[in-house]
Design a protein around this motif. Structure first.
Motif, short mmCIF file in Angstrom:
data_model
loop_
_atom_site.label_atom_id
_atom_site.label_comp_id
_atom_site.label_asym_id
_atom_site.label_seq_id
_atom_site.Cartn_x
_atom_site.Cartn_y
_atom_site.Cartn_z
N ARG A 76 0.86 -1.19 0.00
CA ARG A 76 0.00 0.00 0.00
C ARG A 76 0.89 1.23 0.00
NH1 ARG A 76 -4.33 1.72 4.79
NH2 ARG A 76 -4.80 3.82 4.00
N VAL A 77 0.61 2.15 -0.90
CA VAL A 77 1.39 3.40 -1.00
C VAL A 77 0.45 4.58 -0.82
CG1 VAL A 77 2.91 4.80 -2.46
CG2 VAL A 77 3.01 2.31 -2.59
N GLU A 78 0.83 5.51 0.04
CA GLU A 78 0.07 6.73 0.25
C GLU A 78 0.98 7.92 -0.03
OE1 GLU A 78 -3.07 6.93 0.78
OE2 GLU A 78 -3.54 4.84 1.29
N LEU A 79 0.53 8.84 -0.86
CA LEU A 79 1.27 10.06 -1.16
C LEU A 79 0.82 11.17 -0.21
CD1 LEU A 79 3.09 11.92 -2.88
CD2 LEU A 79 1.15 12.22 -4.43
N ILE A 80 1.72 11.58 0.69
CA ILE A 80 1.45 12.68 1.62
C ILE A 80 2.65 13.62 1.56
CG2 ILE A 80 0.84 13.36 3.97
CD1 ILE A 80 -0.10 10.52 4.47
N PRO A 81 2.61 14.63 0.67
CA PRO A 81 3.74 15.54 0.55
C PRO A 81 3.89 16.41 1.79
CG PRO A 81 2.27 15.68 -1.36
CD PRO A 81 1.55 14.93 -0.29
N PRO A 82 5.11 16.88 2.06
CA PRO A 82 5.28 17.87 3.12
C PRO A 82 4.54 19.15 2.76
CG PRO A 82 7.39 16.95 2.46
CD PRO A 82 6.38 16.50 1.45
N GLY A 83 4.22 19.93 3.75
CA GLY A 83 3.53 21.19 3.50
C GLY A 83 4.25 22.36 4.15
N ILE A 84 3.79 23.54 3.81
CA ILE A 84 4.29 24.75 4.43
C ILE A 84 3.11 25.56 4.92
CG2 ILE A 84 6.38 24.84 3.02
CD1 ILE A 84 4.98 26.94 1.30
N ASP A 85 3.38 26.48 5.84
CA ASP A 85 2.35 27.37 6.36
C ASP A 85 2.46 28.70 5.62
OD1 ASP A 85 0.63 28.98 7.72
OD2 ASP A 85 1.66 28.85 9.66
N PRO A 86 1.52 29.01 4.73
CA PRO A 86 1.63 30.26 3.95
C PRO A 86 1.73 31.51 4.82
CG PRO A 86 -0.09 28.84 3.05
CD PRO A 86 0.34 28.23 4.35
N GLN A 87 1.13 31.46 6.02
CA GLN A 87 1.18 32.63 6.89
C GLN A 87 2.61 32.96 7.32
OE1 GLN A 87 -1.38 34.68 7.55
NE2 GLN A 87 -2.44 33.39 6.06
N GLU A 88 3.46 31.95 7.35
CA GLU A 88 4.85 32.18 7.74
C GLU A 88 5.57 33.07 6.74
OE1 GLU A 88 8.39 29.38 9.62
OE2 GLU A 88 7.20 28.59 7.96
N PHE A 89 5.04 33.11 5.51
CA PHE A 89 5.71 33.86 4.44
C PHE A 89 5.01 35.17 4.13
CE2 PHE A 89 6.59 29.41 4.06
CZ PHE A 89 7.95 29.36 3.82
N ALA A 90 3.89 35.44 4.79
CA ALA A 90 3.12 36.64 4.51
C ALA A 90 3.75 37.90 5.10
CB ALA A 90 1.70 36.48 5.04
N GLN A 91 4.48 37.74 6.19
CA GLN A 91 5.08 38.89 6.87
C GLN A 91 6.28 39.41 6.09
OE1 GLN A 91 6.40 37.94 10.83
NE2 GLN A 91 7.75 39.71 10.95
N ARG A 92 6.34 40.73 5.91
CA ARG A 92 7.51 41.34 5.30
C ARG A 92 8.62 41.47 6.33
NH1 ARG A 92 7.85 40.42 0.36
NH2 ARG A 92 9.57 41.91 0.36
N ARG A 93 9.83 41.08 5.96
CA ARG A 93 10.95 41.06 6.88
C ARG A 93 12.07 41.98 6.38
NH1 ARG A 93 8.46 36.06 7.29
NH2 ARG A 93 8.41 35.20 9.41
N SER A 94 12.94 42.36 7.29
CA SER A 94 14.08 43.20 6.93
C SER A 94 15.03 42.44 6.03
CB SER A 94 14.82 43.66 8.20
OG SER A 94 13.97 44.42 9.02
N ASN A 95 15.64 43.13 5.09
CA ASN A 95 16.56 42.52 4.14
C ASN A 95 17.82 42.04 4.86
OD1 ASN A 95 18.38 41.92 2.12
ND2 ASN A 95 17.85 43.67 0.86
N PRO A 96 18.05 40.71 4.96
CA PRO A 96 19.21 40.22 5.70
C PRO A 96 20.52 40.44 4.95
CG PRO A 96 18.10 38.39 4.65
CD PRO A 96 17.26 39.61 4.37
N PHE A 97 20.44 40.74 3.64
CA PHE A 97 21.66 40.92 2.87
C PHE A 97 22.34 42.25 3.18
CE2 PHE A 97 19.01 38.16 -0.01
CZ PHE A 97 19.69 36.99 0.31
#
Length: 253
Positions: free
Chosen positions: A85-106
């Protein structure tokens, strides 16, 4: 496990002893065994011996094998594993984690005015970082016609190949156009995706490649190698660009 009474045993990682121990414990207890193998075929003799002597039995014992991409299932089948039996369950991400604008680390590296090509992952030859470095001279020349000032930032923990890759950059005459950022904190990595001009992921093999999803979620354009699971994550010319594996000239173009 000796003192517990589980209903199911779920193990992770083909090639690692905990999964093998879990498979045999589930069999002794006569309870279901679920395996996430994260299967990545290898050519080394020791790995092949493990597969034949131990690993094949661990996979065969699984009542369900959970794969994280269709390509992982194909790799298991190509190596002759009969999966019940094979089940496909891809990893996921939380879109909210990427919604915040952050300071440029470069900024802290003095690169705030550069057009950054970002790679994030293990510093290892399997990740294809040498392909990126070999393509970089052509990328820089081509970018000059577009008034871009390219700088390559490579973020990640050294898995033993950084010194050889730094030497390659020196031989190619591009050392001054490459910054080695080391392993970034989670916050710094999330911040780095946002101002980067392009996220480049030239890996030679990926069972999944979650950094590609993260870059896309952060709004960073993606260029990745057309191999293993990466076409599952990047639709060529729709959500990113795929280049031929082991073809620095294709990556540069």
């Amino acid at each position: 496990l000796a003192a517990s009474t589980p209903d199911v045993i779920h193990a992770h990682g083909f090639w690692y002893a905990p999964a093998d121990i879990a498979a045999r414990s589930a069999r002794r207890r006569n309870i279901p065994f679920v395996l996430n193998p994260y299967y990545a075929p290898r050519t080394k003799m020791l790995w092949r011996m493990y597969r034949e002597l131990v690993g094949n039995a661990t996979i065969a014992a699984a009542d369900a094998v959970v794969v994280i991409s269709p390509q992982e299932a194909s790799a298991l089948q190509a190596d002759g594993h009969a999966l019940r039996r094979v089940e496909l369950i891809p990893p996921g991400i939380d879109p909210q984690e990427f919604a915040q604008r952050r300071s440029n680390p470069f900024i802290r590296y003095g690169l705030q005015n550069k057009d950054v090509l970002l790679f994030a992952g293990r510093i290892a030859l399997a990740k294809g970082i040498d392909l990126l470095l070999e393509a970089l001279p052509d990328i820089i020349r081509g970018a000059e016609d577009r008034d871009l000032d390219i700088h390559c930032c490579i973020a990640g923990e050294d898995f033993g190949d950084r010194a050889a890759l730094e030497d390659l950059a020196e031989r190619l005459g591009i050392a001054s156009a490459v910054s080695w950022l080391g392993k970034l904190s989670r916050e710094d990595l999330l911040a780095a995706y946002q101002p980067a001009r392009v996220f480049v992921f030239p890996s030679r093999y990926e069972t999944f490649g979650i950094a590609v999803l993260e870059a896309q979620a952060a709004g960073c354009p993606v260029v990745a190698s057309n191999t293993a699971s990466l076409p599952f994550l990047v639709a060529h010319e729709r959500t990113g660009f795929l280049f031929r594996p082991d073809a620095p000239q294709d990556l540069a173009a």
